[in-house]
Design a protein around this motif. Sequence first.
Motif, PDB file in Angstrom:
ATOM      1  N   PHE A   1      -4.141  -1.991   7.207  1.00  0.00           N
ATOM      2  CA  PHE A   1      -3.945  -2.747   5.960  1.00  0.00           C
ATOM      3  C   PHE A   1      -3.513  -4.179   6.275  1.00  0.00           C
ATOM      4  O   PHE A   1      -3.983  -5.143   5.676  1.00  0.00           O
ATOM      5  CB  PHE A   1      -2.904  -2.040   5.098  1.00  0.00           C
ATOM      6  CG  PHE A   1      -2.654  -2.677   3.762  1.00  0.00           C
ATOM      7  CD1 PHE A   1      -3.655  -2.766   2.813  1.00  0.00           C
ATOM      8  CD2 PHE A   1      -1.398  -3.186   3.450  1.00  0.00           C
ATOM      9  CE1 PHE A   1      -3.423  -3.354   1.574  1.00  0.00           C
ATOM     10  CE2 PHE A   1      -1.158  -3.773   2.227  1.00  0.00           C
ATOM     11  CZ  PHE A   1      -2.179  -3.851   1.275  1.00  0.00           C
ATOM     12  N   ALA A   2      -2.622  -4.336   7.269  1.00  0.00           N
ATOM     13  CA  ALA A   2      -2.180  -5.670   7.670  1.00  0.00           C
ATOM     14  C   ALA A   2      -3.332  -6.471   8.267  1.00  0.00           C
ATOM     15  O   ALA A   2      -3.454  -7.685   8.041  1.00  0.00           O
ATOM     16  CB  ALA A   2      -1.039  -5.559   8.676  1.00  0.00           C
ATOM     17  N   GLU A   3      -4.195  -5.798   9.021  1.00  0.00           N
ATOM     18  CA  GLU A   3      -5.347  -6.499   9.594  1.00  0.00           C
ATOM     19  C   GLU A   3      -6.293  -6.955   8.498  1.00  0.00           C
ATOM     20  O   GLU A   3      -6.828  -8.079   8.546  1.00  0.00           O
ATOM     21  CB  GLU A   3      -6.061  -5.582  10.581  1.00  0.00           C
ATOM     22  CG  GLU A   3      -7.193  -6.265  11.330  1.00  0.00           C
ATOM     23  CD  GLU A   3      -7.787  -5.395  12.416  1.00  0.00           C
ATOM     24  OE1 GLU A   3      -8.822  -5.781  12.986  1.00  0.00           O
ATOM     25  OE2 GLU A   3      -7.217  -4.313  12.708  1.00  0.00           O
ATOM     26  N   THR A   4      -6.493  -6.110   7.507  1.00  0.00           N
ATOM     27  CA  THR A   4      -7.355  -6.480   6.381  1.00  0.00           C
ATOM     28  C   THR A   4      -6.800  -7.693   5.645  1.00  0.00           C
ATOM     29  O   THR A   4      -7.548  -8.590   5.241  1.00  0.00           O
ATOM     30  CB  THR A   4      -7.490  -5.296   5.403  1.00  0.00           C
ATOM     31  OG1 THR A   4      -8.068  -4.194   6.099  1.00  0.00           O
ATOM     32  CG2 THR A   4      -8.357  -5.669   4.208  1.00  0.00           C
ATOM     33  N   LYS A   5      -5.498  -7.724   5.474  1.00  0.00           N
ATOM     34  CA  LYS A   5      -4.859  -8.823   4.753  1.00  0.00           C
ATOM     35  C   LYS A   5      -4.537 -10.006   5.674  1.00  0.00           C
ATOM     36  O   LYS A   5      -4.086 -11.049   5.187  1.00  0.00           O
ATOM     37  CB  LYS A   5      -3.567  -8.331   4.093  1.00  0.00           C
ATOM     38  CG  LYS A   5      -3.785  -7.248   3.039  1.00  0.00           C
ATOM     39  CD  LYS A   5      -4.587  -7.787   1.853  1.00  0.00           C
ATOM     40  CE  LYS A   5      -4.739  -6.749   0.762  1.00  0.00           C
ATOM     41  NZ  LYS A   5      -5.520  -7.262  -0.397  1.00  0.00           N
TER      42      LYS A   5
ATOM     43  N   CYS B   1       6.991   9.454   8.730  1.00  0.00           N
ATOM     44  CA  CYS B   1       5.793   9.155   7.944  1.00  0.00           C
ATOM     45  C   CYS B   1       5.175  10.460   7.458  1.00  0.00           C
ATOM     46  O   CYS B   1       5.000  11.403   8.245  1.00  0.00           O
ATOM     47  CB  CYS B   1       4.777   8.386   8.779  1.00  0.00           C
ATOM     48  SG  CYS B   1       5.370   6.809   9.422  1.00  0.00           S
ATOM     49  N   VAL B   2       4.821  10.532   6.180  1.00  0.00           N
ATOM     50  CA  VAL B   2       4.324  11.788   5.627  1.00  0.00           C
ATOM     51  C   VAL B   2       2.991  12.195   6.234  1.00  0.00           C
ATOM     52  O   VAL B   2       2.636  13.373   6.235  1.00  0.00           O
ATOM     53  CB  VAL B   2       4.192  11.697   4.094  1.00  0.00           C
ATOM     54  CG1 VAL B   2       5.546  11.658   3.442  1.00  0.00           C
ATOM     55  CG2 VAL B   2       3.354  10.500   3.682  1.00  0.00           C
ATOM     56  N   GLY B   3       2.230  11.232   6.773  1.00  0.00           N
ATOM     57  CA  GLY B   3       0.947  11.561   7.385  1.00  0.00           C
ATOM     58  C   GLY B   3       1.061  11.909   8.847  1.00  0.00           C
ATOM     59  O   GLY B   3       0.097  12.425   9.444  1.00  0.00           O
ATOM     60  N   ASN B   4       2.218  11.660   9.462  1.00  0.00           N
ATOM     61  CA  ASN B   4       2.429  11.976  10.874  1.00  0.00           C
ATOM     62  C   ASN B   4       3.928  12.009  11.127  1.00  0.00           C
ATOM     63  O   ASN B   4       4.570  10.977  11.267  1.00  0.00           O
ATOM     64  CB  ASN B   4       1.755  10.935  11.776  1.00  0.00           C
ATOM     65  CG  ASN B   4       1.837  11.313  13.237  1.00  0.00           C
ATOM     66  OD1 ASN B   4       2.669  12.110  13.650  1.00  0.00           O
ATOM     67  ND2 ASN B   4       0.946  10.733  14.046  1.00  0.00           N
ATOM     68  N   PHE B   5       4.482  13.210  11.186  1.00  0.00           N
ATOM     69  CA  PHE B   5       5.938  13.360  11.290  1.00  0.00           C
ATOM     70  C   PHE B   5       6.493  12.858  12.613  1.00  0.00           C
ATOM     71  O   PHE B   5       7.709  12.721  12.767  1.00  0.00           O
ATOM     72  CB  PHE B   5       6.337  14.819  11.090  1.00  0.00           C
ATOM     73  CG  PHE B   5       6.250  15.288   9.660  1.00  0.00           C
ATOM     74  CD1 PHE B   5       6.299  14.383   8.617  1.00  0.00           C
ATOM     75  CD2 PHE B   5       6.122  16.632   9.369  1.00  0.00           C
ATOM     76  CE1 PHE B   5       6.232  14.812   7.301  1.00  0.00           C
ATOM     77  CE2 PHE B   5       6.055  17.075   8.057  1.00  0.00           C
ATOM     78  CZ  PHE B   5       6.108  16.161   7.013  1.00  0.00           C
TER      79      PHE B   5
ATOM     80  N   GLU C   1       5.380   4.206   2.151  1.00  0.00           N
ATOM     81  CA  GLU C   1       5.126   2.869   1.617  1.00  0.00           C
ATOM     82  C   GLU C   1       4.860   1.890   2.756  1.00  0.00           C
ATOM     83  O   GLU C   1       5.520   1.928   3.795  1.00  0.00           O
ATOM     84  CB  GLU C   1       6.329   2.391   0.799  1.00  0.00           C
ATOM     85  CG  GLU C   1       6.671   3.300  -0.368  1.00  0.00           C
ATOM     86  CD  GLU C   1       8.007   2.957  -1.007  1.00  0.00           C
ATOM     87  OE1 GLU C   1       8.592   1.917  -0.616  1.00  0.00           O
ATOM     88  OE2 GLU C   1       8.462   3.716  -1.883  1.00  0.00           O
ATOM     89  N   CYS C   2       3.864   0.983   2.548  1.00  0.00           N
ATOM     90  CA  CYS C   2       3.491  -0.023   3.536  1.00  0.00           C
ATOM     91  C   CYS C   2       3.550  -1.401   2.896  1.00  0.00           C
ATOM     92  O   CYS C   2       3.007  -1.604   1.795  1.00  0.00           O
ATOM     93  CB  CYS C   2       2.079   0.262   4.058  1.00  0.00           C
ATOM     94  SG  CYS C   2       1.392  -1.044   5.098  1.00  0.00           S
ATOM     95  N   TYR C   3       4.196  -2.335   3.559  1.00  0.00           N
ATOM     96  CA  TYR C   3       4.311  -3.703   3.061  1.00  0.00           C
ATOM     97  C   TYR C   3       3.890  -4.664   4.170  1.00  0.00           C
ATOM     98  O   TYR C   3       4.154  -4.413   5.363  1.00  0.00           O
ATOM     99  CB  TYR C   3       5.750  -4.003   2.642  1.00  0.00           C
ATOM    100  CG  TYR C   3       6.250  -3.083   1.546  1.00  0.00           C
ATOM    101  CD1 TYR C   3       6.030  -3.387   0.205  1.00  0.00           C
ATOM    102  CD2 TYR C   3       6.912  -1.895   1.855  1.00  0.00           C
ATOM    103  CE1 TYR C   3       6.465  -2.528  -0.798  1.00  0.00           C
ATOM    104  CE2 TYR C   3       7.347  -1.033   0.860  1.00  0.00           C
ATOM    105  CZ  TYR C   3       7.121  -1.362  -0.466  1.00  0.00           C
ATOM    106  OH  TYR C   3       7.544  -0.520  -1.456  1.00  0.00           O
ATOM    107  N   VAL C   4       3.222  -5.760   3.784  1.00  0.00           N
ATOM    108  CA  VAL C   4       2.759  -6.728   4.771  1.00  0.00           C
ATOM    109  C   VAL C   4       3.173  -8.129   4.348  1.00  0.00           C
ATOM    110  O   VAL C   4       3.405  -8.401   3.169  1.00  0.00           O
ATOM    111  CB  VAL C   4       1.219  -6.658   4.954  1.00  0.00           C
ATOM    112  CG1 VAL C   4       0.796  -5.293   5.453  1.00  0.00           C
ATOM    113  CG2 VAL C   4       0.503  -6.987   3.638  1.00  0.00           C
TER     114      VAL C   4
ATOM    115  N   LEU D   1       0.862  -1.182   0.000  1.00  0.00           N
ATOM    116  CA  LEU D   1       0.000   0.000   0.000  1.00  0.00           C
ATOM    117  C   LEU D   1       0.897   1.230   0.000  1.00  0.00           C
ATOM    118  O   LEU D   1       1.779   1.355   0.852  1.00  0.00           O
ATOM    119  CB  LEU D   1      -0.909   0.010   1.233  1.00  0.00           C
ATOM    120  CG  LEU D   1      -1.773   1.265   1.436  1.00  0.00           C
ATOM    121  CD1 LEU D   1      -2.823   1.367   0.338  1.00  0.00           C
ATOM    122  CD2 LEU D   1      -2.422   1.273   2.809  1.00  0.00           C
ATOM    123  N   ILE D   2       0.683   2.121  -0.940  1.00  0.00           N
ATOM    124  CA  ILE D   2       1.422   3.387  -0.990  1.00  0.00           C
ATOM    125  C   ILE D   2       0.422   4.521  -0.856  1.00  0.00           C
ATOM    126  O   ILE D   2      -0.577   4.566  -1.576  1.00  0.00           O
ATOM    127  CB  ILE D   2       2.233   3.514  -2.292  1.00  0.00           C
ATOM    128  CG1 ILE D   2       3.281   2.390  -2.363  1.00  0.00           C
ATOM    129  CG2 ILE D   2       2.913   4.879  -2.374  1.00  0.00           C
ATOM    130  CD1 ILE D   2       4.094   2.384  -3.640  1.00  0.00           C
TER     131      ILE D   2
END
Length: 716
Positions: free
Chosen positions: A541-545, A586-590, A557-560, A528-529
């Motif tokens: 995202f990891a919980e979903t997968k 993290c760009v959404g939370n520095f 970038e997120c990898y699971v 997930l990017i």
Amino acid sequence: MQLKSAVAALAFASIGGVNAFFRVNCAKIQVGRIDPIVNPGALAAHCHSIVGGSNIGVNATFDSLYNSECTSCEVSEDKSAYWTPNLYYQHANGSFEEVPHDGSVIYYLARGQNANDIVSFPKGFQMLSGNKALRAANQSGMTWGSSKYRNRPISDAVSYACLSAKGGPETPNLPADPRVCINGLRAQIHFQTCWNGRDLYKADNSHVAHMTQIDNGVCPPGYPYQFPHLFLETNYAVTKVSNLNDGGRFVFSQGDPTGYGFHGDFQNGWNDDVLKDAIATCLVDGQDDSGTIDDCPALLKHWNPQFSQNCPIRPPQINERATGMIDKLPGCIRVTDGPGAATAADMECPASVPQASISRTVDSTPRPTFNPSIGTEFGNKFNKVVGCGNDSYVNNGFRTLNALSTTLTGMTVEYCQTYCTKRGYQYSGLENGNQCYCDLAINPTAIVANQANFTKGCNIFCPGNRSEICGGAFYMSLYNNTDPAFKPTTDLTKSVIQLTVPVAPFNKTYVGCATESSGGRALNSSTLINTNMTLAQCAAFAETKNTAFYGLENFNECYVGNGLASGAKIVDTATDISLSKCRYRCVGNFSQVCGGSGALSVYSNPAYKPVQIVPNVGKYNSKGCVQEPTTGGRALKGGSTTATDMTVEKCIKYCLGKNFRFAGIEYGSQCYCGSQVEAGATAIKCDTSKLMLCPGNKYQFCGAGNLLNLYYASAL
């Protein structure tokens, strides 16, 4: 070359313990048939490689050299010119290839009986050492000597050092096989040290003389003055020549394959006050025995460590090819082997031969370098000097300005400021001459100060405007756009503005910082990017997968996955990001860390439920995995169905309804039934790493391509 070992390699004996010296490194400034000493205003007979003042040319004088815009030597007040013949490799087919080198090193040594009474070179002084016509040893006679002072062959002023793997003694001629000189072939020449005190130059060079031992001893009668002893060396990269094994040979530009005809020229261009100060404080009485510029205060304040970049090689003045691969040696040169000396007819063009033209050049004058103080507006309007900052990349993985960068061979301060402004970045910075960086803030770890001098820090001239400074090696010239109408970009992805936010404590599920695997991703199940990435987004995202681990990298970038891939490994578990390879925010939370470049911040997923092979459903029990027949056909032929929400229970219910004892799920969504397993199908051990999840239940396995999860009921 190390300074003290270099002097030791010269194998000179010192007198009375006097061994003070300083060394000046110089890059090439010009190549061509230029020799304003022997052939003023005209073409030289052969090609030279020249270092020093940028105004060197066929008409060069002391005044023109002294007023050069720059010098390719590391002491900015030494605008002298030094030159030696170019070295070529003559290939078996007759062509000539220039042997590359980066320039020359000139040693100023306190030698001889009067080493404590050295004088500086007078304005207009020039001399040459060596004899271009020699093709054998001892053809130049002897130095002056007496019963008290032993003399020496003048040809000993020339020597060669083959820097091979095994080393070896220096030789008076080119070594028999220079190909073994894997670290270079160093040509060396001593200049005369004694002066008659009257003539700045005489065509027969009799205004100067060698000391009795060339590099030491006493001056002959009639030469009452002693200069610093000049020793010049040029290291040729012989192994960089192409096709060295074709049976060719090395030849100097005057047609000399022996090396005995090596020679050097010196045309003074020193600032006399600076040279006198260096002699008095660094040579006399042996004060400087290291040879380094930083141990000679008189020269240190004029040191330009970026000399090769700040004063690059000039365009050729002679309109003929002299570099690279050429058909013949420049001029009318005949290669002569000796042992007899070469004649003028061997080295000079007859009057009937058309000559190469000389490009008219305009002598430059010293150009002031603008060094504005902090807070001064410089360059484009509204841009103010912040100062010179060290490149902080080595400290935390972020440059002093990190968001955006570009390079330009003709870089200027104004170009970089415009480039950053147009892209919405308030700060611009220039580094290493041709690099431009932009950002919304300055890295808080950077150390910024006024540029006091050019011995360190921001000291590289801008190639597009050499009156400006474009940073230095690992130093950045920083500017701030103070335009009140400026509109900054909203893209904070790589900006160092993130470093102004403190890092929040790591949560207890943090595993550590992992490197990527050699052949792919460390966590390779799903990706997930997101331009607004946070830890919470990646965890969801990891919980979903339903994966056991999730990891964040490169800001957004997120990898699971359920485990690290082969070759990936945890390299540190530090929560102090200054000690970790994972240091990007993290760009959404520095306040959160999202890995690094090629580094993954790995967390365990507490919501993970292990996926399993369902052991039984009602009367149906798992029989492991079955591979479909390789000859075609199906293992179960009784019936089939597909469903986008397939589960093990759904497939077994379907087969039970059709009265089949065997049920099998394949490729996630396919269900097959049968009364028997057909011939050709093969029972194998289930490899869960290759099985697919059931789309209707992410905690179950539903086969794979051509592979069934098989179930059997003995009675219905």
